[in-house]
Design a protein around this motif. Structure first.
Motif, PDB file in Angstrom:
ATOM      1  N   VAL A 102     -13.145  31.961  27.387  1.00 38.74           N
ATOM      2  CA  VAL A 102     -14.245  31.025  27.165  1.00 38.74           C
ATOM      3  C   VAL A 102     -14.319  30.003  28.299  1.00 38.74           C
ATOM      4  CG1 VAL A 102     -15.106  29.211  25.631  1.00 38.74           C
ATOM      5  CG2 VAL A 102     -14.163  31.311  24.671  1.00 38.74           C
ATOM      6  N   GLU A 103     -13.163  29.480  28.694  1.00 39.15           N
ATOM      7  CA  GLU A 103     -13.117  28.445  29.729  1.00 39.15           C
ATOM      8  C   GLU A 103     -13.297  29.040  31.123  1.00 39.15           C
ATOM      9  OE1 GLU A 103     -11.976  24.792  29.490  1.00 39.15           O
ATOM     10  OE2 GLU A 103     -13.146  25.232  27.705  1.00 39.15           O
ATOM     11  N   GLY A 104     -12.886  30.292  31.275  1.00 38.94           N
ATOM     12  CA  GLY A 104     -12.999  30.949  32.565  1.00 38.94           C
ATOM     13  C   GLY A 104     -12.149  30.316  33.654  1.00 38.94           C
ATOM     14  N   VAL A 105     -10.927  29.932  33.308  1.00 38.91           N
ATOM     15  CA  VAL A 105     -10.046  29.342  34.308  1.00 38.91           C
ATOM     16  C   VAL A 105      -9.164  30.429  34.910  1.00 38.91           C
ATOM     17  CG1 VAL A 105      -8.534  27.392  34.783  1.00 38.91           C
ATOM     18  CG2 VAL A 105      -9.790  27.486  32.627  1.00 38.91           C
ATOM     19  N   THR A 106      -9.042  30.422  36.207  1.00 38.30           N
ATOM     20  CA  THR A 106      -8.117  31.324  36.883  1.00 38.30           C
ATOM     21  C   THR A 106      -6.701  31.007  36.408  1.00 38.30           C
ATOM     22  OG1 THR A 106      -9.583  31.250  38.774  1.00 38.30           O
ATOM     23  CG2 THR A 106      -7.373  32.121  39.161  1.00 38.30           C
ATOM     24  N   THR A 107      -6.014  32.001  35.893  1.00 38.75           N
ATOM     25  CA  THR A 107      -4.720  31.737  35.256  1.00 38.75           C
ATOM     26  C   THR A 107      -3.633  32.675  35.759  1.00 38.75           C
ATOM     27  OG1 THR A 107      -5.844  30.998  33.246  1.00 38.75           O
ATOM     28  CG2 THR A 107      -3.525  31.594  33.027  1.00 38.75           C
ATOM     29  N   LEU A 108      -2.494  32.073  36.096  1.00 45.64           N
ATOM     30  CA  LEU A 108      -1.310  32.872  36.402  1.00 45.64           C
ATOM     31  C   LEU A 108      -0.278  32.558  35.326  1.00 45.64           C
ATOM     32  CD1 LEU A 108       0.303  34.767  38.241  1.00 45.64           C
ATOM     33  CD2 LEU A 108       1.054  32.755  39.509  1.00 45.64           C
ATOM     34  N   TYR A 109       0.125  33.587  34.612  1.00 48.77           N
ATOM     35  CA  TYR A 109       0.962  33.432  33.430  1.00 48.77           C
ATOM     36  C   TYR A 109       2.247  34.199  33.667  1.00 48.77           C
ATOM     37  CZ  TYR A 109       1.955  33.564  28.355  1.00 48.77           C
ATOM     38  OH  TYR A 109       2.504  33.433  27.108  1.00 48.77           O
ATOM     39  N   VAL A 110       3.376  33.553  33.462  1.00 53.23           N
ATOM     40  CA  VAL A 110       4.669  34.172  33.730  1.00 53.23           C
ATOM     41  C   VAL A 110       5.389  34.465  32.423  1.00 53.23           C
ATOM     42  CG1 VAL A 110       6.977  33.511  34.502  1.00 53.23           C
ATOM     43  CG2 VAL A 110       5.046  33.276  36.048  1.00 53.23           C
ATOM     44  N   THR A 111       5.916  35.669  32.281  1.00 57.13           N
ATOM     45  CA  THR A 111       6.637  35.991  31.060  1.00 57.13           C
ATOM     46  C   THR A 111       7.624  37.137  31.277  1.00 57.13           C
ATOM     47  OG1 THR A 111       6.417  36.582  28.729  1.00 57.13           O
ATOM     48  CG2 THR A 111       4.894  37.636  30.223  1.00 57.13           C
ATOM     49  N   HIS A 112       8.620  37.211  30.370  1.00 54.81           N
ATOM     50  CA  HIS A 112       9.493  38.382  30.392  1.00 54.81           C
ATOM     51  C   HIS A 112       9.133  39.318  29.241  1.00 54.81           C
ATOM     52  CE1 HIS A 112      11.516  35.821  27.382  1.00 54.81           C
ATOM     53  NE2 HIS A 112      11.809  36.977  26.831  1.00 54.81           N
ATOM     54  N   ASP A 113       8.098  38.936  28.483  1.00 55.42           N
ATOM     55  CA  ASP A 113       7.744  39.656  27.269  1.00 55.42           C
ATOM     56  C   ASP A 113       6.616  40.637  27.566  1.00 55.42           C
ATOM     57  OD1 ASP A 113       6.786  40.485  24.822  1.00 55.42           O
ATOM     58  OD2 ASP A 113       6.969  38.527  23.879  1.00 55.42           O
ATOM     59  N   GLN A 114       6.941  41.919  27.511  1.00 54.60           N
ATOM     60  CA  GLN A 114       5.965  42.923  27.908  1.00 54.60           C
ATOM     61  C   GLN A 114       4.742  42.952  26.996  1.00 54.60           C
ATOM     62  OE1 GLN A 114       5.481  46.266  26.364  1.00 54.60           O
ATOM     63  NE2 GLN A 114       6.660  45.661  24.571  1.00 54.60           N
ATOM     64  N   ILE A 115       4.926  42.596  25.716  1.00 55.98           N
ATOM     65  CA  ILE A 115       3.776  42.670  24.818  1.00 55.98           C
ATOM     66  C   ILE A 115       2.789  41.549  25.137  1.00 55.98           C
ATOM     67  CG2 ILE A 115       4.702  41.375  22.821  1.00 55.98           C
ATOM     68  CD1 ILE A 115       2.824  44.684  22.593  1.00 55.98           C
ATOM     69  N   GLU A 116       3.311  40.383  25.550  1.00 56.76           N
ATOM     70  CA  GLU A 116       2.419  39.312  26.014  1.00 56.76           C
ATOM     71  C   GLU A 116       1.631  39.788  27.232  1.00 56.76           C
ATOM     72  OE1 GLU A 116       4.302  35.508  26.784  1.00 56.76           O
ATOM     73  OE2 GLU A 116       5.082  35.414  24.751  1.00 56.76           O
ATOM     74  N   ALA A 117       2.333  40.438  28.145  1.00 56.64           N
ATOM     75  CA  ALA A 117       1.682  40.896  29.370  1.00 56.64           C
ATOM     76  C   ALA A 117       0.596  41.920  29.052  1.00 56.64           C
ATOM     77  CB  ALA A 117       2.718  41.489  30.324  1.00 56.64           C
ATOM     78  N   LEU A 118       0.929  42.914  28.251  1.00 54.01           N
ATOM     79  CA  LEU A 118      -0.046  43.969  27.957  1.00 54.01           C
ATOM     80  C   LEU A 118      -1.267  43.418  27.234  1.00 54.01           C
ATOM     81  CD1 LEU A 118       2.112  46.995  26.711  1.00 54.01           C
ATOM     82  CD2 LEU A 118       0.900  46.792  28.882  1.00 54.01           C
TER      83      LEU A 118
END
Lengths: 361, 351
Positions: B184-200
């Motif tokens: 909705v906000e359309g913000v460019t986002t870089l998200y870091v995680t070790h959780d594959q389900i979050e990534a997928l």
């Protein structure tokens, strides 16, 4: 061999209930999971069973013996914590042997028992190492070995996998379950993770707000949740819960859709709630399937890739989002409208006032 | 418009290489997830982007502007951490207003109020605005942290495992909310995680990082269906992919440990020994299935059941639909979907 029984067990901290009057029986050899969000009273319950926490009132029985006021060391129960609590200066072998040595068990018997558990948990090659140099999974295996080697009558486990990486957690989950299948020791296991509870539990005790919400097998809590809390808490994501208005055999849903319950449900709704009443429709994401003809319809808001399948977030109306599981390979474009139908076997109804599930007698 | 480019970033700490020639682009409005195990270099990457860490070589480029000499404050990025780092004595409102009231920003109070109210509504924390942050639950605190980042309208949003301290259930609902919000906000986002389900589930594209090296960049489908190597194949997908060693003679495969012989025509280009990857959902229970096995363990998850099947001396994991009632020791038969097999060479790379 152990049965554990809680009779009207209560824990209060000041005026606040940590555990409201609780009754449950854990059978010999059973794997029971206490499941709930943080602060629901599950760990307090476990600590009362172990004797690490006193009860405010009520009684706890171990094999029929009242142990309510027995010292933890006189309960013959082993406790495995989320944090491994291993002695850093002792080797793995010494950590496992420690409690037996303290009980002055004979040397050759210690040798044999430590070797046996270590074989079972596949950690024999780590005997000479110190815990600090082990991976999280191996440390937890050592902690389990230390609990197992005592041959306690029951095991209490407090989120033993909570501190592990997702990857390890899955492996350890099946290892612990497998261990239970071969050892058959009565186990009470605490977690906030419903996947762990479903995968491991013979029965699950779902807790919230210091009270038991439901006790049942994984299939029971999944398919027939007792109330809205359980319906939402079990499952990933939880059950879709949509409030509608029931009149003359039709359920009017937000966004203008109309769902026609099966005849048996119509009877139940009318008998338990009456006609011309609000009712909450519940269905799991896999209970809805996309059809071509016009049944219910919704707008695709988001498509989530889950690996082996996809999850569609659908807007039934501006306010109501439901989640529907779909097969990979179909392209659902965001903003498009799709039609779907519900598996009548998997539809449930709830009373909006009491939040309890309508009875299926 | 905001686009973030990392160009050949390398960073060492003493003798340890934290990042090794890492290059990727986060496109305008994209939700890019950097996925990797502990120690992969994910947090170092974020710190380099923020300007908290200076790379040994390479450049961070915002909208075409090389930012090597920009201070963290001048980079106009907002970061949400795993730990909430809110001011405990301030109200939620004041916490959210804090970055806007910073000297030099000079945002008028009525405008601050407006953007906080808007953000609060989106995050469903309007009723909390007057509360002190110490009175909030973990999930509420993380919503406030996100709100504080949103009101700044940064050009890039950085998130460092923002959900990993939360309960499983809360994590799941915030995951969906965050993704909605980002769209909705359309913000460019870089998200870091070790959780594959979050990534997928959340990513438009995923970058897989291991030991400071970027292994693969692609859509969730690319990463899941065509993992570049064994590391990626094992990292994504739960339960984990089955990996079996194969010795091949012409079209006939001998799978080590399994009492299975697969004959697959047209596989002569494969090496004589290779690793075979089979996703658990491509193994199916079937009374008249091709292969025999015995149940080691079954884990009912609700929508599906993880079934561990022992076949020969090896174990193969199957993901079956629904709640399957099977117990240790039951004999079963199963099939393997031969259209979805993965092959890896001796170095572990996809063939």
């Amino acid at each position: 061999m152990a049965t554990i029984e809680l009779k009207n067990v209560v824990k209060k901290f000041g005026e606040k209930y940590a555990v409201k009057p609780m009754n449950m029986t854990i059978n010999d050899g059973e794997f029971v999971v206490l499941l709930g969000p943080s602060g629901c009273g599950k760990t307090t319950t476990l600590r009362m069973i172990s004797g690490l926490e006193t009860v405010s009132s009520g009684n706890i029985y171990l094999n029929g013996r009242d142990v309510t006021w027995a010292h933890p060391s006189n309960r013959d129960i082993a406790y495995v914590f989320q944090f491994y609590a291993l002695y850093p200066h002792l080797t793995v072998w010494q950590n496992i042997a420690f409690t037996l040595q303290a009980q002055s068990v004979k040397k050759d018997e210690i040798e044999r028992r430590v070797k046996d558990v270590a074989t079972l948990l596949k950690i024999k090659h780590l005997f000479k190492r110190h815990p600090g140099r082990l991976s999280g999974g191996d440390q937890q295996r050592v902690a389990l070995a230390r609990a197992l080697v005592r041959r306690p009558t029951a095991f209490l486990m407090d989120e033993p996998l909570g501190a592990l990486d997702a990857d390890f957690r899955e492996t350890m989950r099946s290892e612990i379950k497998h261990l239970h299948i071969t050892q058959k020791a009565t186990t009470v296991y605490v977690t906030h993770d419903q996947i762990e509870a479903m995968a491991m539990g013979d029965r699950i005790v779902v807790m919230s707000d210091a009270a038991i919400q439901q006790i049942g097998t994984p299939a029971e809590v999944y398919h027939d949740p007792a109330n809205l809390f359980v319906a939402n808490f079990i499952g990933s994501p939880g059950m879709n819960l949509v409030k509608g208005h029931y009149r003359a055999g039709k359920l009017n849903l937000p966004g203008g859709g109309v769902y026609t319950p099966s005849d048996i449900w119509k009877t139940r709704i009318e008998k338990q709630l009456g006609d011309d009443q609000d009712v909450i429709l519940g269905f799991r994401p896999e209970a809805a399937w996309v059809v071509t003809q016009d049944q219910l319809s919704a707008e695709v808001f988001l498509v989530e890739m889950n690996g082996s399948n996809m999850m569609l977030d659908l807007h039934l109306s501006d306010q109501v989002i439901i989640r529907v599981r779909a097969n990979r390979g179909v392209n659902y474009s965001i903003g498009s409208r799709i039609n779907f139908d519900l598996d009548p076997q998997m539809v449930r109804f709830f009373n909006p006032a009491t939040e309890a599930a309508l009875v299926m007698e | 418009m905001s686009e973030l480019i990392l160009q050949n970033i390398s960073k060492t700490f003493g003798s340890i290489t934290a990042l090794d020639e890492v290059s990727f682009t986060v496109n305008d409005n994209e939700f890019f997830v950097l996925l990797g195990p502990t120690g992969a270099g994910k947090s170092t990457t974020l710190r380099v982007i923020c300007g908290l860490e200076k790379p040994d070589s390479g450049h961070v480029i915002f909208d075409g502007e090389v930012s090597d000499d920009l201070t963290p404050a001048d980079r106009d990025v907002a970061i949400v951490f795993q730990q909430y780092s809110l001011y405990p004595t301030m109200s939620v409102y004041d916490n959210m207003a804090f970055p806007l009231r910073a000297p030099g920003r000079k945002v008028p109070e009525d405008q601050i109020r407006k953007s906080i109210e808007q953000a609060a509504e989106k995050l469903r924390i309007t009723h909390l605005l007057t509360r002190k942050t110490v009175q909030l639950s973990g999930g509420e605190m993380q919503r406030v942290s996100i709100g504080r980042a949103i009101v700044r309208r940064p050009r890039v949003f950085l998130m460092d495992e923002p959900l990993s301290n939360l309960d499983a259930k809360l994590r799941e609902s915030l995951r969906a909310e965050l993704k909605h919000l980002q769209k909705v906000e359309g913000v460019t986002t870089l998200y870091v995680t070790h959780d594959q389900i979050e990534a997928l589930t959340m990513a438009d594209r995923i970058g897989v990082l291991n030991r400071g090296k970027l292994i693969q960049v692609g859509t969730p489908e690319d990463i899941y269906d065509r993992p570049a190597n064994i590391f990626v194949a094992k990292l994504v997908g739960t339960p984990r992919i089955n990996l079996l060693a194969v010795e091949r003679q012409n079209d006939s495969w001998n799978i080590t440990g399994l009492e299975i012989n697969i004959n697959l025509a047209g596989t002569n280009d494969l090496p004589e020994s290779f690793m075979l990857g089979i996703r658990p959902e491509d193994v199916s229970l079937n009374p008249s299935g091709e292969y025999p096995g015995e149940i080691e363990l079954s884990e009912p998850l609700g929508v599906e059941t993880i079934v561990h099947i022992k076949s020969g001396t090896a174990e193969i994991t199957c993901l079956a639909h629904g709640l399957v009632q099977l117990k240790h020791g039951d004999t079963v038969r199963f099939d393997i979907n031969k259209n979805h097999l993965h092959y890896f060479d001796e170095q572990g790379n996809r063939i």
